[in-house]
Design a protein around this motif. Structure first.
Motif, PDB file in Angstrom:
ATOM      1  N   LEU A   1      -1.100  -6.689 -20.542  1.00  0.00           N
ATOM      2  CA  LEU A   1      -0.688  -7.435 -19.232  1.00  0.00           C
ATOM      3  C   LEU A   1      -1.754  -7.156 -18.476  1.00  0.00           C
ATOM      4  N   ASP A   2      -1.665  -8.341 -17.552  1.00  0.00           N
ATOM      5  CA  ASP A   2      -2.463  -8.164 -16.232  1.00  0.00           C
ATOM      6  C   ASP A   2      -1.536  -7.533 -15.249  1.00  0.00           C
ATOM      7  N   VAL A   3      -2.170  -6.774 -14.270  1.00  0.00           N
ATOM      8  CA  VAL A   3      -1.409  -6.086 -13.157  1.00  0.00           C
ATOM      9  C   VAL A   3      -1.796  -6.817 -11.935  1.00  0.00           C
ATOM     10  N   MET A   4      -0.703  -6.853 -11.035  1.00  0.00           N
ATOM     11  CA  MET A   4      -0.636  -7.429  -9.707  1.00  0.00           C
ATOM     12  C   MET A   4      -0.262  -6.113  -8.913  1.00  0.00           C
ATOM     13  N   TYR A   5      -1.192  -5.673  -7.998  1.00  0.00           N
ATOM     14  CA  TYR A   5      -0.836  -4.348  -7.455  1.00  0.00           C
ATOM     15  C   TYR A   5      -0.415  -4.472  -6.078  1.00  0.00           C
ATOM     16  N   ALA A   6       0.725  -3.826  -5.659  1.00  0.00           N
ATOM     17  CA  ALA A   6       1.222  -3.930  -4.465  1.00  0.00           C
ATOM     18  C   ALA A   6       0.764  -2.721  -3.357  1.00  0.00           C
ATOM     19  N   LEU A   7       0.177  -3.031  -2.526  1.00  0.00           N
ATOM     20  CA  LEU A   7      -0.387  -1.965  -1.358  1.00  0.00           C
ATOM     21  C   LEU A   7       0.562  -1.548  -0.477  1.00  0.00           C
ATOM     22  N   ASN A   8       0.444  -0.420  -0.187  1.00  0.00           N
ATOM     23  CA  ASN A   8       1.287   0.226   1.017  1.00  0.00           C
ATOM     24  C   ASN A   8       0.934  -0.292   2.375  1.00  0.00           C
ATOM     25  N   LEU A   9       1.484  -1.275   2.977  1.00  0.00           N
ATOM     26  CA  LEU A   9       1.366  -1.434   4.334  1.00  0.00           C
ATOM     27  C   LEU A   9       2.636  -1.110   5.274  1.00  0.00           C
ATOM     28  N   GLY A  10       3.514  -0.254   4.863  1.00  0.00           N
ATOM     29  CA  GLY A  10       4.470   0.587   5.337  1.00  0.00           C
ATOM     30  C   GLY A  10       4.183   1.208   6.274  1.00  0.00           C
ATOM     31  N   THR A  11       3.934   2.546   5.689  1.00  0.00           N
ATOM     32  CA  THR A  11       3.372   3.817   6.208  1.00  0.00           C
ATOM     33  C   THR A  11       1.965   4.042   6.187  1.00  0.00           C
ATOM     34  N   ARG A  12       1.247   3.007   5.805  1.00  0.00           N
ATOM     35  CA  ARG A  12      -0.093   3.111   5.469  1.00  0.00           C
ATOM     36  C   ARG A  12      -0.925   1.693   6.147  1.00  0.00           C
ATOM     37  N   GLY A  13      -2.303   1.589   5.879  1.00  0.00           N
ATOM     38  CA  GLY A  13      -2.924   0.369   6.249  1.00  0.00           C
ATOM     39  C   GLY A  13      -4.247   0.186   5.741  1.00  0.00           C
ATOM     40  N   VAL A  14      -5.293  -0.226   6.486  1.00  0.00           N
ATOM     41  CA  VAL A  14      -6.487  -0.919   5.981  1.00  0.00           C
ATOM     42  C   VAL A  14      -7.214   0.005   5.369  1.00  0.00           C
TER      43      VAL A  14
END
Length: 499
Positions: A120-133
């Motif tokens: 499988l390929d992976v689509m990675y979700a980043l935390n922009l709720g409690t974290r950032g750039v």
């Protein structure tokens, strides 16, 4: 009463090539999706890494091409670095999204090993709720940089000498939702998404970056959210997300069977909004849609549950059992996604194992296919080549939510390399069969045909009876270059025709 419908096919009328990424899924650290789902070291079928081989076999059979990870609502409080290094040193954290404890026994490295096994390929979700750039840049470096930096060498010290090659990143999850940890206004989120995207593009201009769209089309900010976010981030992102879940509300089966009407409208509305922003900006760029959460979900049952009083590891959460009607709706939602292949460039059925999932697995027990597994697996296997713009001639029926809706829903694909035509069709009517006719080119033959239906629309598959509901061979006739097939009430069909 038997109804009549007709489907017109023209192989020159192409919507877009079939995207393998239409057949994506979703693995979130939620309930038993990971622990007790894909991962159970004590299970007799576990491999050396603790992953269940019986589940892996079903994932491959299902034809999943892409998996979004690690969330979902979970990601908005997730510290990715908790899940790397020696497992015994990893901290146990509270997961506020699902009121559970996260052991971090499975982290990035373990999950990527699983994805490799599943091809499988992976689509990675980043935390922009409690974290950032900065955190987005850090996890990107860990995942994708070859060597010679602190985080790439840290990955290599954890056994992954080569980078993981992830190209697609979600810039947060459902940030319009008040339930989301770190919920933001459209302006706050749009600014953060744009800043994060610009930073990631400085590291790698070739990335695919996906902004958060509305959590669902009933949100009071739907449309306005997309417009504001894209005004701020249009040049920096490639796609905007869409999420939708469907269930029969107050016993309204007629509207539930027409759920794809809502999905069609949702997609058309988001593309119109995106194109409007692009026109105002005089941009030649076209924003695509990542429909990275969709499924049947008995959400009302979940929302009415009592609030947990304790914190557990991998509690049983939304392990819905799916019936025949649910499978027909899933088949029709796949028709909608294929129909919009010119704009929907990725889609993820949420989720993969145990949690509102087509695959169920029990501790020390077996894994089995839910009813919804079958239309997904067959559509993934049979949809090849190009999606065609078909012409549907069908009677309508009345629904409380959507008014008059065509009884027949259908889409077709054509593979120029083999000449194969495949038709996917749904009869939404609850009581009447549909006689479907399809004029075809000369020398066409039926290669295979499948029908999923049952006299008991509430029939389900269980651990004790895993094949109670399965697709059966259909019985089309082909005379004078015309295919004829009777579609039973509440049914999904797939017919592959060899040219």
């Amino acid at each position: 009463m038997t109804l009549s419908a007709r489907l017109g096919l023209d192989t020159e009328r192409v919507v877009a090539p079939v995207s393998r990424r239409t057949f994506g899924s979703f693995v979130e650290h939620m309930g038993r999706g990971v622990y007790g789902g894909i991962y159970e070291p004590s299970h007799p079928a576990a491999d050396a890494d603790g992953f269940r081989r019986d589940v892996l076999d079903l994932v491959r059979e299902m034809g999943v091409s892409l998996v979004r990870y690690p969330g979902g609502n979970f990601v908005s409080g997730y510290r990715w670095e908790d899940g790397i290094g020696p497992a015994y040193q990893r901290p146990v954290r509270r997961d506020l999204a699902w009121h559970s404890l996260e052991t971090n026994e499975v982290g990035i490295d373990e999950f990527m090993r699983w994805a490799t096994k599943a091809n499988l390929d992976v689509m990675y979700a980043l935390n922009l709720g409690t974290r950032g750039v900065q955190e987005a840049l850090d996890v990107h470096e860990y995942l994708t940089f070859e060597s010679g930096t602190h985080l790439s060498e840290l990955r290599r010290s954890h056994g992954a000498d080569k980078p993981y090659g992830i190209r697609s990143f979600c810039l947060g999850n459902e940030m319009d939702g008040p339930w989301q940890t770190g919920h933001k206004t459209a302006h706050e989120y749009g600014r953060l998404a744009a800043e994060t995207a610009r930073a990631l593009r400085s590291a790698d201009p070739s990335l695919e970056l996906i902004a958060c769209g509305s959590s669902h089309s009933s949100m009071p900010t739907f449309g306005a959210w997309e417009a504001t976010v894209l005004e701020l981030a249009y040049d920096e992102v490639d796609a905007i997300s869409a999420h939708a879940y469907y269930e029969p509300i107050d016993g309204d089966l007629a509207s539930f069977l027409a759920s794809a009407v809502d999905m069609d409208h949702f997609i058309d509305s988001v593309t119109a909004t995106a194109d409007s922003v692009g026109a105002r900006r005089k941009s030649k760029k076209r924003i695509s849609i990542s429909f990275d959460e969709w499924n049947v979900w008995y959400l009302s049952k979940f929302q009415s549950r009592p609030t947990p009083v304790d914190w557990q590891v991998a509690p049983r959460v939304i392990e819905d059992s799916y019936n025949v009607a649910d499978a027909v709706v899933v088949g029709s939602l796949l028709i909608s996604l294929l129909r919009h292949s010119d704009r929907v460039t990725a889609a993820c059925q949420a989720q993969l194992v145990n949690v509102i999932a087509p695959i169920r697995a029990e501790p020390t027990g077996t894994a089995w296919r839910q009813t919804t597994f079958h239309p997904f697996a067959l559509t993934s296997r049979l949809a090849q080549g190009n999606v065609l713009d078909v012409k549907i001639t069908s009677p309508a029926y009345e629904t409380p939510r959507f008014g008059a809706v065509p009884v027949l829903d259908a889409v077709a694909t054509h593979d120029p390399a083999t000449g194969d035509l495949t038709v996917f069709a749904v009869n939404r009517h609850q009581t009447d069969p549909v006689d479907l006719t399809i004029p075809l080119p000369a020398s066409t033959q039926v290669a295979e045909s499948w029908l999923l239906t049952d006299s008991d629309l509430k029939a389900t598959n269980t651990q004790e009876n895993p094949d109670r509901v399965v697709p059966r061979p259909a019985e089309p006739t082909l005379t004078d270059n015309t295919l004829r097939l009777t579609l039973p009430p509440v049914s999904w069909s797939a017919i592959r025709l060899a040219g």
